[in-house]
Design a protein around this motif. Structure first.
Motif, PDB file in Angstrom:
ATOM      1  N   VAL A 195      12.672  87.728  20.263  1.00  0.00           N
ATOM      2  CA  VAL A 195      12.606  88.869  21.170  1.00  0.00           C
ATOM      3  C   VAL A 195      13.521  88.628  22.361  1.00  0.00           C
ATOM      4  O   VAL A 195      13.541  87.529  22.931  1.00  0.00           O
ATOM      5  CB  VAL A 195      11.160  89.101  21.657  1.00  0.00           C
ATOM      6  N   THR A 196      14.286  89.646  22.719  1.00  0.00           N
ATOM      7  CA  THR A 196      15.129  89.606  23.917  1.00  0.00           C
ATOM      8  C   THR A 196      14.714  90.735  24.838  1.00  0.00           C
ATOM      9  O   THR A 196      14.756  91.904  24.462  1.00  0.00           O
ATOM     10  CB  THR A 196      16.615  89.751  23.560  1.00  0.00           C
ATOM     11  N   LEU A 197      14.281  90.369  26.041  1.00  0.00           N
ATOM     12  CA  LEU A 197      13.878  91.326  27.061  1.00  0.00           C
ATOM     13  C   LEU A 197      14.923  91.296  28.171  1.00  0.00           C
ATOM     14  O   LEU A 197      15.160  90.246  28.776  1.00  0.00           O
ATOM     15  CB  LEU A 197      12.496  90.966  27.629  1.00  0.00           C
ATOM     16  N   THR A 198      15.550  92.422  28.435  1.00  0.00           N
ATOM     17  CA  THR A 198      16.650  92.483  29.395  1.00  0.00           C
ATOM     18  C   THR A 198      16.207  93.123  30.702  1.00  0.00           C
ATOM     19  O   THR A 198      15.104  93.659  30.817  1.00  0.00           O
ATOM     20  CB  THR A 198      17.826  93.281  28.812  1.00  0.00           C
ATOM     21  N   VAL A 201      21.556  88.874  36.930  1.00  0.00           N
ATOM     22  CA  VAL A 201      20.127  89.078  36.689  1.00  0.00           C
ATOM     23  C   VAL A 201      19.729  88.308  35.437  1.00  0.00           C
ATOM     24  O   VAL A 201      20.554  88.068  34.552  1.00  0.00           O
ATOM     25  CB  VAL A 201      19.766  90.577  36.538  1.00  0.00           C
ATOM     26  N   VAL A 202      18.454  87.932  35.377  1.00  0.00           N
ATOM     27  CA  VAL A 202      17.969  87.156  34.247  1.00  0.00           C
ATOM     28  C   VAL A 202      17.401  88.071  33.170  1.00  0.00           C
ATOM     29  O   VAL A 202      16.921  89.175  33.462  1.00  0.00           O
ATOM     30  CB  VAL A 202      16.885  86.144  34.680  1.00  0.00           C
ATOM     31  N   HIS A 203      17.512  87.621  31.929  1.00  0.00           N
ATOM     32  CA  HIS A 203      16.724  88.213  30.860  1.00  0.00           C
ATOM     33  C   HIS A 203      16.148  87.076  30.035  1.00  0.00           C
ATOM     34  O   HIS A 203      16.556  85.920  30.167  1.00  0.00           O
ATOM     35  CB  HIS A 203      17.523  89.223  30.034  1.00  0.00           C
ATOM     36  N   PHE A 204      15.179  87.385  29.218  1.00  0.00           N
ATOM     37  CA  PHE A 204      14.427  86.361  28.509  1.00  0.00           C
ATOM     38  C   PHE A 204      14.656  86.463  27.001  1.00  0.00           C
ATOM     39  O   PHE A 204      14.651  87.556  26.435  1.00  0.00           O
ATOM     40  CB  PHE A 204      12.923  86.491  28.784  1.00  0.00           C
ATOM     41  N   HIS A 205      14.862  85.293  26.376  1.00  0.00           N
ATOM     42  CA  HIS A 205      14.847  85.168  24.925  1.00  0.00           C
ATOM     43  C   HIS A 205      13.569  84.418  24.563  1.00  0.00           C
ATOM     44  O   HIS A 205      13.261  83.381  25.168  1.00  0.00           O
ATOM     45  CB  HIS A 205      16.058  84.382  24.416  1.00  0.00           C
ATOM     46  N   VAL A 245       5.110  94.288  20.275  1.00  0.00           N
ATOM     47  CA  VAL A 245       6.103  93.851  21.264  1.00  0.00           C
ATOM     48  C   VAL A 245       6.784  95.054  21.914  1.00  0.00           C
ATOM     49  O   VAL A 245       6.944  95.129  23.141  1.00  0.00           O
ATOM     50  CB  VAL A 245       7.140  92.922  20.611  1.00  0.00           C
ATOM     51  N   GLN A 246       7.207  96.006  21.119  1.00  0.00           N
ATOM     52  CA  GLN A 246       7.891  97.188  21.640  1.00  0.00           C
ATOM     53  C   GLN A 246       6.985  97.998  22.562  1.00  0.00           C
ATOM     54  O   GLN A 246       7.408  98.451  23.625  1.00  0.00           O
ATOM     55  CB  GLN A 246       8.392  98.042  20.482  1.00  0.00           C
ATOM     56  N   GLN A 247       5.736  98.172  22.180  1.00  0.00           N
ATOM     57  CA  GLN A 247       4.811  98.931  23.007  1.00  0.00           C
ATOM     58  C   GLN A 247       4.496  98.205  24.304  1.00  0.00           C
ATOM     59  O   GLN A 247       4.443  98.810  25.378  1.00  0.00           O
ATOM     60  CB  GLN A 247       3.524  99.205  22.221  1.00  0.00           C
ATOM     61  N   ALA A 248       4.298  96.887  24.216  1.00  0.00           N
ATOM     62  CA  ALA A 248       3.972  96.111  25.420  1.00  0.00           C
ATOM     63  C   ALA A 248       5.140  96.084  26.394  1.00  0.00           C
ATOM     64  O   ALA A 248       4.951  96.177  27.610  1.00  0.00           O
ATOM     65  CB  ALA A 248       3.575  94.692  25.022  1.00  0.00           C
ATOM     66  N   ALA A 249       6.356  95.949  25.869  1.00  0.00           N
ATOM     67  CA  ALA A 249       7.533  95.896  26.739  1.00  0.00           C
ATOM     68  C   ALA A 249       7.719  97.204  27.502  1.00  0.00           C
ATOM     69  O   ALA A 249       8.172  97.186  28.657  1.00  0.00           O
ATOM     70  CB  ALA A 249       8.773  95.573  25.923  1.00  0.00           C
ATOM     71  N   THR A 308      16.329  98.953  28.995  1.00  0.00           N
ATOM     72  CA  THR A 308      16.227  99.735  27.759  1.00  0.00           C
ATOM     73  C   THR A 308      16.681  98.945  26.539  1.00  0.00           C
ATOM     74  O   THR A 308      16.334  99.298  25.411  1.00  0.00           O
ATOM     75  CB  THR A 308      17.062 101.021  27.876  1.00  0.00           C
ATOM     76  N   GLN A 309      17.465  97.898  26.731  1.00  0.00           N
ATOM     77  CA  GLN A 309      17.974  97.110  25.599  1.00  0.00           C
ATOM     78  C   GLN A 309      16.938  96.066  25.190  1.00  0.00           C
ATOM     79  O   GLN A 309      16.932  94.936  25.673  1.00  0.00           O
ATOM     80  CB  GLN A 309      19.298  96.438  25.963  1.00  0.00           C
ATOM     81  N   LEU A 310      16.051  96.460  24.309  1.00  0.00           N
ATOM     82  CA  LEU A 310      15.014  95.586  23.773  1.00  0.00           C
ATOM     83  C   LEU A 310      15.382  95.232  22.331  1.00  0.00           C
ATOM     84  O   LEU A 310      15.619  96.110  21.509  1.00  0.00           O
ATOM     85  CB  LEU A 310      13.654  96.283  23.822  1.00  0.00           C
ATOM     86  N   ASP A 311      15.438  93.937  22.039  1.00  0.00           N
ATOM     87  CA  ASP A 311      15.822  93.479  20.708  1.00  0.00           C
ATOM     88  C   ASP A 311      14.682  92.673  20.097  1.00  0.00           C
ATOM     89  O   ASP A 311      14.226  91.685  20.694  1.00  0.00           O
ATOM     90  CB  ASP A 311      17.090  92.621  20.792  1.00  0.00           C
ATOM     91  N   VAL A 312      14.207  93.093  18.938  1.00  0.00           N
ATOM     92  CA  VAL A 312      13.140  92.399  18.214  1.00  0.00           C
ATOM     93  C   VAL A 312      13.620  92.197  16.776  1.00  0.00           C
ATOM     94  O   VAL A 312      13.885  93.166  16.073  1.00  0.00           O
ATOM     95  CB  VAL A 312      11.823  93.199  18.219  1.00  0.00           C
ATOM     96  N   ARG A 313      13.739  90.929  16.352  1.00  0.00           N
ATOM     97  CA  ARG A 313      14.239  90.638  15.004  1.00  0.00           C
ATOM     98  C   ARG A 313      13.380  89.565  14.343  1.00  0.00           C
ATOM     99  O   ARG A 313      12.893  88.639  15.015  1.00  0.00           O
ATOM    100  CB  ARG A 313      15.691  90.169  15.067  1.00  0.00           C
ATOM    101  N   PRO A 314      13.189  89.652  13.029  1.00  0.00           N
ATOM    102  CA  PRO A 314      12.395  88.638  12.323  1.00  0.00           C
ATOM    103  C   PRO A 314      13.162  87.333  12.185  1.00  0.00           C
ATOM    104  O   PRO A 314      14.387  87.321  12.085  1.00  0.00           O
ATOM    105  CB  PRO A 314      12.136  89.284  10.954  1.00  0.00           C
ATOM    106  N   ILE A 315      12.432  86.222  12.162  1.00  0.00           N
ATOM    107  CA  ILE A 315      13.014  84.897  11.971  1.00  0.00           C
ATOM    108  C   ILE A 315      12.686  84.451  10.556  1.00  0.00           C
ATOM    109  O   ILE A 315      11.532  84.466  10.135  1.00  0.00           O
ATOM    110  CB  ILE A 315      12.454  83.893  12.991  1.00  0.00           C
ATOM    111  N   THR A 316      13.699  84.040   9.821  1.00  0.00           N
ATOM    112  CA  THR A 316      13.528  83.621   8.430  1.00  0.00           C
ATOM    113  C   THR A 316      14.126  82.239   8.223  1.00  0.00           C
ATOM    114  O   THR A 316      14.825  81.703   9.099  1.00  0.00           O
ATOM    115  CB  THR A 316      14.197  84.622   7.473  1.00  0.00           C
ATOM    116  N   THR A 317      13.852  81.658   7.075  1.00  0.00           N
ATOM    117  CA  THR A 317      14.447  80.357   6.740  1.00  0.00           C
ATOM    118  C   THR A 317      15.833  80.502   6.149  1.00  0.00           C
ATOM    119  O   THR A 317      16.594  79.538   6.082  1.00  0.00           O
ATOM    120  CB  THR A 317      13.543  79.601   5.746  1.00  0.00           C
ATOM    121  N   THR A 318      16.164  81.707   5.699  1.00  0.00           N
ATOM    122  CA  THR A 318      17.508  81.988   5.180  1.00  0.00           C
ATOM    123  C   THR A 318      17.989  83.298   5.792  1.00  0.00           C
ATOM    124  O   THR A 318      17.203  84.091   6.286  1.00  0.00           O
ATOM    125  CB  THR A 318      17.497  82.124   3.642  1.00  0.00           C
ATOM    126  N   GLY A 319      19.287  83.515   5.756  1.00  0.00           N
ATOM    127  CA  GLY A 319      19.822  84.755   6.299  1.00  0.00           C
ATOM    128  C   GLY A 319      20.540  84.529   7.613  1.00  0.00           C
ATOM    129  O   GLY A 319      20.912  83.400   7.979  1.00  0.00           O
TER     130      GLY A 319
END
Length: 452
Positions: free
Chosen positions: A106-109, A224-228, A256-260, A282-293
């Protein structure tokens, strides 16, 4: 350099330099330590710094900042990498079954405080114009709100406002100061959203689900800071427990999207800076973490660990606190950073803003939170990793010297006396350290030519 290399104790100095891994700002100590048998008074082991080069013992500074000591920062980066990755694939006390738990990167800007020069790239790598606007008018200060330049990655204008007088420097530093509180409220809102999805109360959620995370703060070029963050859902009690069946990545991403979008924080109210409500950008990024890809556990751990060793130096500010004797107009910083520092000092003098401690953290542009944090159940700790490394080095030393270890059953009286002598190396010693260990030299401040 010649004087140091011609000393009779240079080989000993070089051996200690290699043992420190190339630290360029070691702490110098002088003293002694004795291990005694409390019953007989027999000296079991004695050490004194009088046998060290210069009569002092050099100890690694252990800083996390790459701008101060690249060697020690690399150790911190590696520890952070293993800490984050252990929470995704197991190891370091975390079971391997954690790989089956839903996890998101998750990236919160931060919100916009005014248009700034930016490098915009298409997916193929083609650089686009910065702010191409044919009908762009002029701001109240007479500056055109358009930029057709295709900025290079090292363009000093990146992050600079199109109009410095229009840019909201006050809002920027207040967001930095309140970003940790905004993150705390986000984690609370995330748990509420997950509880609602499960039809449970927030109190009952802990008996069915544990929210674990590891995050790092990153400075954008605009100051400004953002969080990963890596956010993982476990069963009750942590990673060893399997999460309930209703928990999926889709459930996590939606929460995550609703809470942000739901959380805000209000700034202190004063005549000079009226209270305002701040939220995530407004730039909210949520992506799944996998072992491949594309987004693997290795990529995520490496990305987070990289930013754990950085601070606000990329914005063009100082790597030290602002002293009371410093003249803000004479500081070797960029024009944008100077305005942000001035805003911190101005707001920090207000009684209503005292709790934010803006003046003390002006060199960090108002941000005073920890750069890398994690929840209790995410994985191991940095302290545990350091303890394991210390134990490994002690065993290696015992094998090398042949000295018997002092076991836990031994009753030993330790008498120690240490004094701080100083810190750092001479310019010649810095060059020798880099040559002996192969570590990079500390960054040079391009504005005043000095080492950071």
């Amino acid at each position: 350099m010649a004087a140091k290399m011609n000393r009779s104790d240079f080989r000993q100095w070089a051996a200690r330099t290699r043992a420190l891994g190339g630290c360029v700002q070691p702490v110098h100590l002088r003293g002694r330590v004795e291990h005694l048998d409390p019953l007989t008074g027999e000296v079991l082991h004695r050490y004194t710094t009088s046998c060290e080069p210069g009569g002092t013992l050099r100890v690694a500074c252990k800083t996390r900042r790459a701008s101060r000591c690249p060697a020690c920062a690399e150790t911190y980066r590696a520890d952070t990498y293993h800490l984050v990755r252990a929470g995704l694939v197991g190891g370091k006390g975390v079971p391997e079954s954690v790989t089956a738990h839903p996890a998101a990167f998750v990236t919160l800007t931060a919100p916009s405080f005014g248009p700034v020069h930016a490098r915009r790239e298409k997916p193929g790598g083609t650089v686009q114009p910065c702010h191409p606007r044919r009908d762009a008018g002029k701001c109240p200060h007479g500056r055109r709100l358009s930029c057709t330049a295709r900025h290079s990655a090292d363009d000093p204008r990146l992050g600079e406002p199109l109009c410095p007088d229009c840019y909201d420097h006050t809002g920027s530093v207040l967001f930095n100061a309140l970003a940790p509180e905004l993150w705390r409220r986000f984690t609370l809102a995330l748990r509420r959203r997950l509880a609602k999805a499960a039809g449970l109360t927030v109190t009952a959620l802990g008996d069915a689900l544990t929210v674990s995370f590891a995050k790092v703060a990153e400075y954008q070029r605009r100051g400004v800071v953002h969080f990963h963050a890596v956010i993982r859902l476990d069963g009750p009690g942590g990673p060893a427990a399997t999460p309930p069946g209703w928990v999926t990545y889709a459930t996590l991403a939606e929460a995550v999207q609703q809470a942000a979008r739901a959380v805000t924080v209000t700034t202190p109210d004063s005549n000079e800076a009226p209270a305002r409500s701040l939220a995530w950008g407004t730039q909210l990024d949520v992506r799944p973490i996998t072992t491949t890809g594309e987004l693997t556990d290795k990529a995520v751990a490496g990305y987070i660990a990289k930013y754990a060793t950085k601070a606000a130096e990329c914005v063009g500010t100082l790597d030290r606190r602002i002293r009371a004797t410093d003249d803000p107009n004479a500081l070797p910083v960029s024009a944008h950073a100077r305005r942000l520092i001035t805003a911190c000092l101005r707001l920090g003098a207000l009684e209503e803003m005292a709790e934010l401690r803006l003046a003390e953290w002006a060199h960090m542009l108002g941000f005073r939170g920890h750069f890398s944090t994690k929840s209790r159940h995410y994985s191991t700790t940095l302290g545990r990793l350091r303890t394991d490394r210390t134990t490994h080095n002690q065993r290696k030393h015992e094998i090398t010297t042949g000295r018997l270890p002092l076991t836990d059953e031994d009753q030993v009286l330790v008498i120690a006396d240490w004094r701080y002598i100083g810190q750092g190396l001479t310019p010649g010693e810095v060059l020798l350290t880099a040559a002996l260990t192969g570590t990079p030299l500390p960054p040079i401040n391009p504005r005043d030519g000095s080492s950071a």
